[in-house]
Design an enzyme around this catalytic site. Structure first.
Site, mmCIF file in Angstrom:
data_model
loop_
_atom_site.group_PDB
_atom_site.id
_atom_site.type_symbol
_atom_site.label_atom_id
_atom_site.label_comp_id
_atom_site.label_asym_id
_atom_site.label_seq_id
_atom_site.Cartn_x
_atom_site.Cartn_y
_atom_site.Cartn_z
ATOM 1 C CE1 TYR B 297 41.455 35.479 105.081
ATOM 2 C CE2 TYR B 297 39.642 36.673 104.094
ATOM 3 C CZ TYR B 297 40.930 36.207 104.035
ATOM 4 O OH TYR B 297 41.697 36.458 102.923
ATOM 5 C CE1 TYR B 348 42.634 39.674 102.590
ATOM 6 C CE2 TYR B 348 44.152 40.502 100.949
ATOM 7 C CZ TYR B 348 43.216 39.578 101.344
ATOM 8 O OH TYR B 348 42.861 38.569 100.487
#
Lengths: 143, 396
Positions: B297, B348
């Site tokens: 991430y 994202y």
């Protein structure tokens, strides 16, 4: 009202204390830095909360601190994520660790300090920012 | 739970720059991704019986009503923020292994038309702005310092990391540039122009030491993945991406992390993943050496470096040197990272693109395929707890 150099404009500084945090802000309004310490085991807890994270007791005593500390980390804010802060930039947001507290850190503006003088490990001293009547927040100056 | 479930379907909407998915709604995007993921598996909504969500999960009552799910047997959500991304598949697996449901979707949908994550902790804004976080007792100890967005807050961790370990902006740049190189080869990526070291250093500083390219994108879109039992998975369309392990949580004193800054000194400059990583490896029965590709991430470049350390791909404090040595580059690095272009350069969607990419790598169908990849790691955001991770393997 006095404002040191390098703080947010008053319009974006609003407090919403609860039963645990209100004593902190009542003291800062009188330019006193106080920290909650567990009456059972002596552990400082910050931000103020309902339980001691060490012994789970609830009662605290509010202990005065002279506000001298050390810069633990920081960032220099150069971009306005909301328009209201644009005129105040650049701002130094610092994390200051207070000695003798078991690692309590305050997150606060580093004021009256040149950008290129900011470095982790530097000693810091307390400066008060009187935002409005009844609202004062702690800031730090590097020395 | 080990090896008893598998991810069998992945689906996504197109990715949009912030606000540009309008007039679709966020739940509409979620529906499109969910239907696409079921189709990808060779399933339909009639097979769907569970929801395992995270962060801003919506009320599944309306969603199930819209889609006409015959019988919802499980609907739950990990608490916290983007930390739960990869862990939502673990939640799905737990439900399946417990016998509560058989075919569970994990979906993230994001639309930043009316609000921006970049200002998610701002105390107020211009009239009508809806990004404001109302002043709160805990926020009062952060907001008045000027910290109003996650990037500013993570910059504080990054500054400490640089101080302790000698991590440099060149190291952050390597994460941004290697990720961009992966995105450049992908049709789906929002950012496909070349990012050079000069361009990185010429970019405007947002919050020292983080510049524009250290920040992830602000986008709209939805990604869904479908998990089922390993037995059923073997009868479906694609080779199963077997759930070796998944873990979520973290140390209580990591807690709210960037929104309190009181984490113990020992792991202040970390991703908050160390406990989760330990449990992941224990459940899987393998260690970091087994991983062929890592989907970490990447909301901010330093946090990729800290995850490399916390998952044991290198020592604590050695992440900068690890990336500088070319280890995270596709295809020749020892551990290609974010082969899909990540949050930084593809899109994202709060980490679900990482799970999707992990599945595609295991299937052998990724755009930037790691040759012979059999084990893929996906992680949720270094954020407040829970942080999370997921280890997938091929069924060969």
């Amino acid at each position: 009202m006095s404002a040191p150099r390098g703080v947010l404009p008053p319009d974006v500084v609003w407090l919403a204390p609860n039963v645990f945090t209100e004593p902190f802000w009542l003291a800062t309004a009188e330019h006193r830095l106080t920290l909650p310490r567990c009456t059972s085991c002596g552990t400082y807890r910050f931000p103020p909360s309902a339980f001691c994270f060490h012994c789970r007791a609830q009662a605290v005593e509010w202990v005065e601190h002279d506000g001298t500390g050390t810069l633990y980390s920081f960032t220099i804010i150069r971009h306005a994520v909301i328009p209201d802060v644009a005129d105040a930039l650049p701002l130094i947001a610092g994390v200051v660790e207070l000695p003798g507290t078991g690692g309590v850190r305050l997150v606060a503006s580093i004021v009256d300090t040149d950008l290129d003088a900011v470095a982790i490990g530097k000693p810091a001293e307390l400066v008060w920012y009187d935002v409005r009547e009844g609202t004062t927040i702690p800031c730090f100056r590097l020395v | 739970m080990k090896d008893r479930t598998a991810v069998v379907g992945v689906g996504a909407t197109p990715y949009y720059r912030r606000g540009r998915s309008v007039p679709q709604t966020a739940m509409e995007l979620a529906g499109k991704a969910t239907i696409a993921a079921l189709e990808d598996a060779g399933l339909t909504v009639d097979d769907l019986d569970g929801f395992a969500l995270y962060s801003m999960g919506f009320d599944t009552s309306l969603f199930a009503q819209w889609l006409g799910v015959p019988d919802v047997k499980f609907t739950a959500q990990l608490t916290g923020g983007g930390g739960g991304a990869a862990g939502s598949v673990g939640l799905a697996s737990a439900a399946i292994v417990a016998g509560m449901a058989d075919c569970v979707v994990s979906v993230m949908t994001l639309q930043q038309a009316a609000s921006r994550f970049g200002a998610s902790f701002a105390p107020r804004g211009t009239p009508g702005a809806t990004y404001s976080a109302p002043p709160s007792p805990e926020g009062n100890f952060i907001q008045p310092s000027g910290l109003m967005g996650p990037g500013q807050m993570f910059a504080v961790l990054a500054q400490r990391q640089m101080h302790l370990y000698g991590t440099t902006r060149e190291h952050f740049a390597e994460v941004a540039i290697s990720t961009r190189e992966n995105a450049r080869r992908r049709e789906t990526a929002l950012m496909r122009d070349e990012l050079t070291l000069d361009r990185y250093f010429d970019a405007r500083m947002i919050s020292d030491p983080l510049c524009l390219y250290d920040f992830c994108l602000e986008c709209d879109g939805a990604v869904a993945v479908v998990t089922t039992s390993i037995e059923r998975a073997r009868d479906l369309r694609h080779p199963p991406a077997v759930v070796m392990a998944s873990a979520h949580g973290g140390a209580g004193r990591w807690g709210q992390a960037i929104t309190w800054m009181g984490m113990p000194d020992e792991y202040f400059a970390s991703s908050g993943h160390r406990d989760v990583a330990k449990r992941l490896w224990e459940m899987a029965g393998v260690g970091p050496d087994a991983v062929d590709v890592a989907l970490l991430y990447d909301h901010f470049t330093p946090m990729v470096i800290m995850q490399l350390e916390d998952y044991g791909f290198c020592g604590i404090g050695e992440g900068g040197a690890f990336v500088a040595d070319g280890n995270i580059r596709w295809p020749n690095g020892s551990l290609p990272v974010n082969t899909h272009g990540g949050n930084l350069s593809e899109a994202y969607i709060i980490g679900m693109t990482h799970v999707k990419e992990a599945v595609e790598q295991i299937r052998g169908t990724a755009v930037n395929q790691v040759e012979g990849a059999t084990v893929a790691l996906a992680t949720g955001g270094p954020a407040s707890i829970p942080t999370s991770s997921l280890l997938l393997r091929s069924d060969r």
